[in-house]
Design a protein around this motif. Structure first.
Motif, short mmCIF file in Angstrom:
data_model
loop_
_atom_site.label_atom_id
_atom_site.label_comp_id
_atom_site.label_asym_id
_atom_site.label_seq_id
_atom_site.Cartn_x
_atom_site.Cartn_y
_atom_site.Cartn_z
N ASP A 1 22.75 -87.17 1.33
CA ASP A 1 21.66 -86.71 0.46
C ASP A 1 21.15 -85.35 0.93
O ASP A 1 20.14 -85.25 1.61
N HIS A 2 21.87 -84.29 0.55
CA HIS A 2 21.47 -82.95 0.93
C HIS A 2 20.51 -82.36 -0.11
O HIS A 2 20.45 -82.83 -1.24
N GLN A 3 19.81 -81.35 0.30
CA GLN A 3 18.80 -80.75 -0.56
C GLN A 3 19.34 -79.55 -1.32
O GLN A 3 20.26 -78.86 -0.85
N VAL A 4 18.78 -79.30 -2.50
CA VAL A 4 19.13 -78.11 -3.25
C VAL A 4 18.82 -76.88 -2.41
O VAL A 4 17.75 -76.78 -1.80
N GLY A 5 19.75 -75.95 -2.34
CA GLY A 5 19.60 -74.76 -1.51
C GLY A 5 20.31 -74.87 -0.18
O GLY A 5 20.55 -73.85 0.48
N GLU A 6 20.68 -76.07 0.21
CA GLU A 6 21.35 -76.28 1.49
C GLU A 6 22.82 -75.89 1.39
O GLU A 6 23.45 -76.02 0.35
N TRP A 7 23.39 -75.40 2.51
CA TRP A 7 24.80 -75.06 2.59
C TRP A 7 25.55 -76.23 3.22
O TRP A 7 25.12 -76.76 4.25
N ILE A 8 26.65 -76.63 2.61
CA ILE A 8 27.46 -77.72 3.16
C ILE A 8 28.92 -77.28 3.22
O ILE A 8 29.34 -76.37 2.51
N GLY A 9 29.70 -77.94 4.06
CA GLY A 9 31.12 -77.66 4.17
C GLY A 9 31.92 -78.45 3.14
O GLY A 9 31.63 -79.62 2.91
N ILE A 10 32.88 -77.80 2.51
CA ILE A 10 33.74 -78.48 1.54
C ILE A 10 35.19 -78.04 1.74
O ILE A 10 35.46 -76.98 2.30
N ARG A 11 36.09 -78.88 1.26
CA ARG A 11 37.51 -78.53 1.24
C ARG A 11 38.15 -79.14 -0.02
O ARG A 11 37.61 -80.08 -0.60
N ALA A 12 39.28 -78.58 -0.39
CA ALA A 12 39.98 -79.05 -1.59
C ALA A 12 41.08 -80.03 -1.21
O ALA A 12 41.85 -79.78 -0.27
N GLU A 13 41.12 -81.14 -1.93
CA GLU A 13 42.23 -82.10 -1.82
C GLU A 13 42.76 -82.32 -3.24
O GLU A 13 42.25 -83.15 -3.98
N VAL A 14 43.77 -81.53 -3.60
CA VAL A 14 44.28 -81.52 -4.98
C VAL A 14 45.70 -82.08 -4.99
O VAL A 14 46.61 -81.48 -4.41
N ASP A 15 45.88 -83.22 -5.63
CA ASP A 15 47.21 -83.81 -5.76
C ASP A 15 47.93 -83.31 -7.02
O ASP A 15 49.15 -83.21 -7.05
N HIS A 16 47.17 -83.04 -8.08
CA HIS A 16 47.74 -82.57 -9.34
C HIS A 16 47.20 -81.17 -9.63
O HIS A 16 46.03 -81.01 -9.98
N VAL A 17 48.05 -80.17 -9.42
CA VAL A 17 47.64 -78.79 -9.69
C VAL A 17 47.77 -78.52 -11.18
O VAL A 17 48.85 -78.66 -11.77
N ARG B 1 38.63 -80.22 -10.29
CA ARG B 1 37.73 -81.29 -10.71
C ARG B 1 36.81 -81.68 -9.57
O ARG B 1 37.10 -81.41 -8.39
N ALA B 2 35.72 -82.37 -9.94
CA ALA B 2 34.76 -82.79 -8.93
C ALA B 2 35.40 -83.73 -7.91
O ALA B 2 35.01 -83.74 -6.73
N ASP B 3 36.39 -84.52 -8.32
CA ASP B 3 37.04 -85.43 -7.37
C ASP B 3 38.13 -84.74 -6.55
O ASP B 3 38.75 -85.36 -5.70
N ASP B 4 38.37 -83.42 -6.79
CA ASP B 4 39.29 -82.65 -5.96
C ASP B 4 38.57 -82.02 -4.77
O ASP B 4 39.22 -81.49 -3.86
N ILE B 5 37.23 -82.03 -4.79
CA ILE B 5 36.44 -81.35 -3.77
C ILE B 5 35.82 -82.39 -2.83
O ILE B 5 35.11 -83.30 -3.28
#
Length: 360
Positions: A336-352, A289-293
Motif C-alpha cells: 500500500d504505497h502512497q501517491v507520489g511515492e517512487w517504487i521499483g518495477i520490472r517487466a515480465e512479458v511472455d507475449h510481446v 499490460r498491467a499484469d506485465d509489470i
C-alpha cells in the motif's frame, strides 16, 4: 458451422453518408458455443444482433443457420423473425406484469397441449432454480430472479439460437458476475447455442467460448478469449481489452534472436517476438499490460505513483517513469504505497504485442 454471417453490412438512412452501423462483418459460431460481442457504445453490436433476429434487413451479405438462409441481400430473401426459431432475452426482462411467473414462461409455448406445456414450464423453472416461484407475480421477484425467468421463457420453445442483449446491465456488479457463471452453466447443460451483447469485459470472459470486439461497425477480431487477450489482431483490440498502455520500443537482433528495447529495459527470451525488419528501423509501439509489470523494490527502474485504485486483493497503480512514459501495474494490496511515492518495477512479458509506431 451453425451460425454464419458472411460480409454483412447495415446502414441506417439517418446516419451520415458512408457510416455503416455494421460494416462487412463476418463470424461463425458452432452448435453449442456461446459467443459474445463486446465494444464501446454505438459500435454496432446490438445492430448485429438485430440483423440475426430478423428485426433489420442487411444491405449486403448473407446470414445462415446451418443450411437455412435467414437473409441474403443479393437475392432479397428475408425470413420473418417469427419464422427463425430464435429466442431473445432483453436487458429490461420484458416480463408481462399481469401474468404469473409460470404463465410468463408458458407464453411462447401456448400451442402445446396443456399437460406438455405444464411439464415444460416446470422443467424450465427447475433449470433456472426458481420452481418455487411459479405462482408469484414478476414484481415479487428480485432483479436477478426476473432475469432468470426471462431466460426460462426464452428457452421454453427450444429455440435453435438464443440472443441476449446486455441481459445483466441493470444489475449490480457482484450479481452480474454470479449470474453470468450460472447462465453459462445453464446454457451448456442444455446445449444451447447463444450470442450475447455486453459492454462488460469480465462478463464477456466469464461467458464466452468465442468473443468478438466491434469498433465503428467493424468486427475487429472474433477469437477465443485467450487469443483475444494475448494476441490482439488490431491496435484497437489491444487497447480496449484489459488494462494497458503502448510504449515506444525498438526490436533489435540479440545474438541471433530478436529482443525488444523498452523504457523498462530489454525484453528477451520472449515467445513469438517479431523480427527487427517487421517495422522500419525496428521502431514500434509495444503493449505493456498491467499484469506485465511487476513491483520489485530491487529493480533499478523506478516509477512514481500517479494514481491508485483499490480492488480488494490488489491495487491498480498508474505509474510515471523518469523518462516520462506512463505504465500500469497490478500490485498486491498489502503493498500500500502512497501517491507520489517512487517504487521499483520490472517487466515480465511472455507475449510481446507490437504495432507500428504512432505519432505522439
Amino acid at each position: 458451422m451453425f451460425l454464419q454471417l458472411d460480409r454483412v453490412r447495415l446502414h441506417y438512412p439517418d446516419r451520415a453518408a458512408g457510416a455503416a452501423a455494421v460494416d462487412v462483418a463476418s463470424l461463425a459460431l458452432q452448435a453449442g458455443q456461446l459467443g459474445v460481442l463486446i465494444g464501446p457504445s454505438g459500435c454496432g453490436k446490438t445492430s448485429l444482433l438485430r440483423l440475426i433476429a430478423g428485426l433489420e434487413r442487411p444491405d449486403q451479405g448473407q446470414i445462415r443457420i446451418g443450411d437455412d438462409v435467414l437473409a441474403d441481400a443479393a437475392t432479397g430473401h428475408h425470413l420473418a423473425p417469427e419464422q427463425r426459431r430464435i429466442g431473445m432475452v432483453f436487458q429490461d426482462y420484458a416480463l408481462f406484469p399481469h401474468l404469473s411467473v409460470a404463465d410468463n414462461v408458458a407464453f411462447g409455448i401456448r400451442h402445446l397441449p396443456r399437460g406438455e406445456r405444464r411439464q415444460r414450464v416446470e422443467q424450465m423453472l427447475a433449470l433456472v432454480g426458481l420452481g418455487h416461484t411459479a405462482k408469484r407475480a414478476p414484481h415479487q421477484l428480485s432483479g436477478g430472479q426476473q432475469q432468470r425467468i426471462a431466460l426460462a421463457r426464452a428457452l421454453a420453445p427450444q429455440p435453435r439460437l438464443l440472443l441476449l442483449d446486455e441481459p445483466f446491465s441493470s444489475l449490480d456488479v457482484d450479481l452480474r458476475e454470479r449470474l453470468a457463471q450460472e447462465l453459462r452453466a445453464i446454457l451448456k447443460s442444455t446445449g444451447t447455442t447463444a450470442l450475447f451483447v455486453t459492454h462488460d469485459q469480465l462478463e464477456a470472459f466469464a461467458l464466452g467460448d468465442v468473443i468478438g470486439v466491434m469498433h465503428r461497425g467493424r468486427l475487429e477480431q472474433w477469437d477465443d478469449p485467450y487469443t483475444l487477450y494475448h494476441r490482439p489482431a488490431s491496435r484497437f483490440v489491444a487497447g480496449f481489452i484489459g488494462h494497458g498502455v503502448f510504449a515506444p520500443a525498438r526490436i533489435v537482433d540479440c545474438d541471433g534472436h530478436p529482443c525488444v528495447h523498452t523504457p523498462l529495459g530489454e525484453l528477451d527470451d520472449v515467445a513469438e517476438c517479431p523480427l527487427p525488419e517487421a517495422f522500419p528501423g525496428g521502431e514500434c509501439d509495444v503493449l505493456l499490460r498491467a499484469d506485465d509489470i511487476v513491483h520489485d523494490d530491487a529493480s533499478p527502474v523506478k516509477a512514481r505513483i500517479e494514481r491508485k485504485a483499490f480492488r480488494g486483493s490488489e491495487f491498480l497503480y498508474t505509474l510515471r517513469l523518469a523518462s516520462g512514459e506512463q505504465v500500469l501495474a497490478h500490485v498486491p494490496s498489502h503493498h500500500d504505497h502512497q501517491v507520489g511515492e517512487w517504487i521499483g518495477i520490472r517487466a515480465e512479458v511472455d507475449h510481446v504485442v507490437t504495432f507500428r509506431r504512432e505519432a505522439a
